[in-house]
Motif scaffolding. Structure first.
Motif, mmCIF file in Angstrom:
data_model
loop_
_atom_site.group_PDB
_atom_site.id
_atom_site.type_symbol
_atom_site.label_atom_id
_atom_site.label_comp_id
_atom_site.label_asym_id
_atom_site.label_seq_id
_atom_site.Cartn_x
_atom_site.Cartn_y
_atom_site.Cartn_z
ATOM 1 N N LEU A 304 0.844 -1.186 0.000
ATOM 2 C CA LEU A 304 0.000 0.000 0.000
ATOM 3 C C LEU A 304 0.880 1.237 0.000
ATOM 4 N N ALA A 305 0.337 2.297 -0.525
ATOM 5 C CA ALA A 305 1.117 3.541 -0.596
ATOM 6 C C ALA A 305 1.513 4.039 0.787
ATOM 7 N N PHE A 306 0.659 3.743 1.790
ATOM 8 C CA PHE A 306 0.942 4.223 3.152
ATOM 9 C C PHE A 306 2.253 3.658 3.696
ATOM 10 N N PHE A 307 2.572 2.398 3.312
ATOM 11 C CA PHE A 307 3.778 1.763 3.834
ATOM 12 C C PHE A 307 5.044 2.301 3.180
ATOM 13 N N ASP A 308 4.886 3.155 2.178
ATOM 14 C CA ASP A 308 6.057 3.728 1.522
ATOM 15 C C ASP A 308 6.282 5.178 1.936
ATOM 16 N N THR A 309 5.591 5.617 3.006
ATOM 17 C CA THR A 309 5.729 7.016 3.441
ATOM 18 C C THR A 309 6.956 7.245 4.297
ATOM 19 N N GLY A 310 7.657 6.207 4.708
ATOM 20 C CA GLY A 310 8.919 6.348 5.430
ATOM 21 C C GLY A 310 8.745 6.892 6.839
ATOM 22 N N LEU A 311 9.596 7.871 7.187
ATOM 23 C CA LEU A 311 9.616 8.422 8.542
ATOM 24 C C LEU A 311 8.295 9.105 8.890
ATOM 25 N N ALA A 312 7.682 9.747 7.915
ATOM 26 C CA ALA A 312 6.408 10.435 8.190
ATOM 27 C C ALA A 312 5.327 9.438 8.602
ATOM 28 N N GLY A 313 5.229 8.317 7.929
ATOM 29 C CA GLY A 313 4.238 7.312 8.283
ATOM 30 C C GLY A 313 4.517 6.684 9.640
ATOM 31 N N VAL A 317 1.964 6.796 12.937
ATOM 32 C CA VAL A 317 1.501 5.590 13.629
ATOM 33 C C VAL A 317 1.905 5.626 15.103
ATOM 34 N N THR A 318 3.157 5.985 15.364
ATOM 35 C CA THR A 318 3.631 6.031 16.764
ATOM 36 C C THR A 318 2.860 7.073 17.563
ATOM 37 N N GLY A 319 2.675 8.255 16.988
ATOM 38 C CA GLY A 319 1.911 9.293 17.681
ATOM 39 C C GLY A 319 0.482 8.871 17.927
ATOM 40 N N GLY A 320 -0.105 8.170 16.939
ATOM 41 C CA GLY A 320 -1.466 7.696 17.125
ATOM 42 C C GLY A 320 -1.572 6.691 18.256
ATOM 43 N N LEU A 321 -0.596 5.798 18.382
ATOM 44 C CA LEU A 321 -0.612 4.812 19.476
ATOM 45 C C LEU A 321 -0.492 5.497 20.838
ATOM 46 N N VAL A 322 0.432 6.486 20.917
ATOM 47 C CA VAL A 322 0.586 7.211 22.188
ATOM 48 C C VAL A 322 -0.691 7.972 22.522
ATOM 49 N N PHE A 323 -1.300 8.586 21.508
ATOM 50 C CA PHE A 323 -2.535 9.344 21.744
ATOM 51 C C PHE A 323 -3.653 8.429 22.228
ATOM 52 N N ILE A 324 -3.790 7.280 21.596
ATOM 53 C CA ILE A 324 -4.832 6.334 22.009
ATOM 54 C C ILE A 324 -4.586 5.849 23.445
ATOM 55 N N ALA A 325 -3.311 5.581 23.810
ATOM 56 C CA ALA A 325 -2.984 5.129 25.171
ATOM 57 C C ALA A 325 -3.321 6.198 26.196
ATOM 58 N N LEU A 326 -2.996 7.490 25.880
ATOM 59 C CA LEU A 326 -3.287 8.571 26.818
ATOM 60 C C LEU A 326 -4.788 8.761 26.992
ATOM 61 N N VAL A 327 -5.522 8.711 25.890
ATOM 62 C CA VAL A 327 -6.979 8.843 25.992
ATOM 63 C C VAL A 327 -7.572 7.704 26.801
ATOM 64 N N SER A 328 -7.039 6.516 26.633
ATOM 65 C CA SER A 328 -7.539 5.361 27.382
ATOM 66 C C SER A 328 -7.275 5.524 28.875
ATOM 67 N N VAL A 329 -6.089 6.015 29.206
ATOM 68 C CA VAL A 329 -5.754 6.217 30.626
ATOM 69 C C VAL A 329 -6.657 7.275 31.244
ATOM 70 N N ILE A 330 -6.878 8.391 30.509
ATOM 71 C CA ILE A 330 -7.736 9.459 31.037
ATOM 72 C C ILE A 330 -9.162 8.945 31.235
ATOM 73 N N TYR A 331 -9.664 8.194 30.292
ATOM 74 C CA TYR A 331 -11.014 7.655 30.420
ATOM 75 C C TYR A 331 -11.121 6.675 31.588
ATOM 76 N N ALA A 332 -10.083 5.843 31.752
ATOM 77 C CA ALA A 332 -10.091 4.885 32.861
ATOM 78 C C ALA A 332 -10.051 5.592 34.210
#
Length: 338
Positions: A304-313, A317-332
């Motif tokens: 997929l084109a997304f997997f060829d985005t390199g450092l930006a992709g 993904v990493t920022g999205g995982l951290v954001f999801i973890a923080l939102v989960s902690v706040i909700y908990a």
């Protein structure tokens, strides 16, 4: 001073006297002599024995340390053990010194107190300061009518003060338990808190052992044969002492239940903290599993084109995982899950 003698004169002045200045034959119905021996050495005891004309073996039986009652016809001898006093022990309200700490009967602060009681005189023998005796003397701010009492009646009064020391010790233990309960509720449970509970449990057990060992004395003093020693009329006082003794035993039993209740609070608090820890670990495991699932998804073998985005992709993904973890902690935290 090894020996202090107090002459209570209901028709005159209460005063401290020297034994050599007292004549036993001159003691009238309004006079009462109290001899307080504050050093248990053979010379002092022999001096008092000779002065009163006591049985040659009256002090020998006191060396056994048992709370026993002996009838010598004209007088009686018995011994009791005082409750541990904060004034004479070095442990804090929540500590118990081991039996080898120089205390009598293995309990720090307790003192063996011997009584020899007759109609117009009373003898107390002890090695260290006894608060109940001192407090009895300090309550008198002027000349009193104590001389009208018999030796048996005065002994009954002193025994009542003696039992009062056990009630005060029970109050001190309950205060220590209350402070400990507050720490259990406020702080994280630890082995040190459990150790203090064990120390309090041992303290109550030793206190009960001290008091129950004196049952022979309190019950014996109320028997009919004791009333025949002298015509003192003190039998009703000793009968009431039996009831007060039983209440003291009941109070100690209740205090033991209070200490056990403190341990149950400790175990409940420990269980609660364990449950909180399990909830945190479960939630963290869920977050890590979710992140691992996303990372696995990103590693699929599809072009997929997304997997060829390199450092930006990778950053997205990493920022999205951290954001999801923080939102989960706040909700908990909002739902009190963690």
């Amino acid at each position: 001073m090894a020996v202090q003698a107090y002459l209570y004169d209901a028709d005159g002045r209460d005063r401290e006297v020297a034994l050599k200045d007292v004549a036993l034959d001159d003691l009238g119905p309004e006079d009462l002599l109290w001899i307080d021996v504050q050093q248990r050495d053979s010379g002092t005891l022999e001096e008092v024995r000779s002065f009163l004309g006591l049985h040659p073996e009256v002090w020998g039986s006191a060396d056994s340390g048992r709370s026993q009652l002996e009838n010598y016809r004209d007088y009686v001898r018995f011994s009791v053990t005082t409750a541990p006093s904060p004034e004479s022990r070095s442990d804090s309200a929540e500590r118990v010194i081991p039996p080898d700490g120089g205390s009598e009967n293995g309990v720090s602060g307790s003192v063996c107190l011997d009584f020899v009681v007759a109609e117009r005189w009373l003898v107390t023998v002890h090695d260290r300061d006894v608060p109940c005796l001192r407090q009895f003397r300090e309550q008198d701010k002027a000349d009193t009518l104590t001389g009208l009492l018999s030796g048996q009646a005065l002994a009954a009064s002193l025994l009542d003060w003696h039992l009062g020391e056990y009630f005060q010790e029970v109050s001190r233990i309950e205060e220590a338990v209350d402070r400990l309960d507050e720490r259990v509720l406020r702080e994280t449970t630890s082995r040190s808190l459990l150790g203090r509970m064990v120390a309090l449990r041992r303290r109550v057990s030793k206190l009960r052992g001290l008091l129950v060992a004196q049952r022979e004395v309190f019950y014996g003093l109320s028997r009919p044969d004791f009333a025949l020693v002298t015509e003192s009329g003190a039998a009703p006082f000793y009968e009431s002492l039996v009831g007060r003794f039983e209440r003291a035993v009941d109070e100690i039993e209740r205090t033991r239940d209070v200490v056990v209740g403190s341990f149950e609070l400790f175990t409940s608090r420990t269980g609660q903290q364990t449950n909180d820890l399990v909830k945190v670990l479960t939630f963290l495991t869920a977050i890590v599993g979710f992140c691992a699932a996303i990372a696995g998804l990103m590693g699929m073998n599809f072009k997929l084109a997304f997997f060829d985005t390199g450092l930006a992709g990778f950053s997205v993904v990493t920022g999205g995982l951290v954001f999801i973890a923080l939102v989960s902690v706040i909700y908990a935290r909002h739902r009190d899950w963690i």
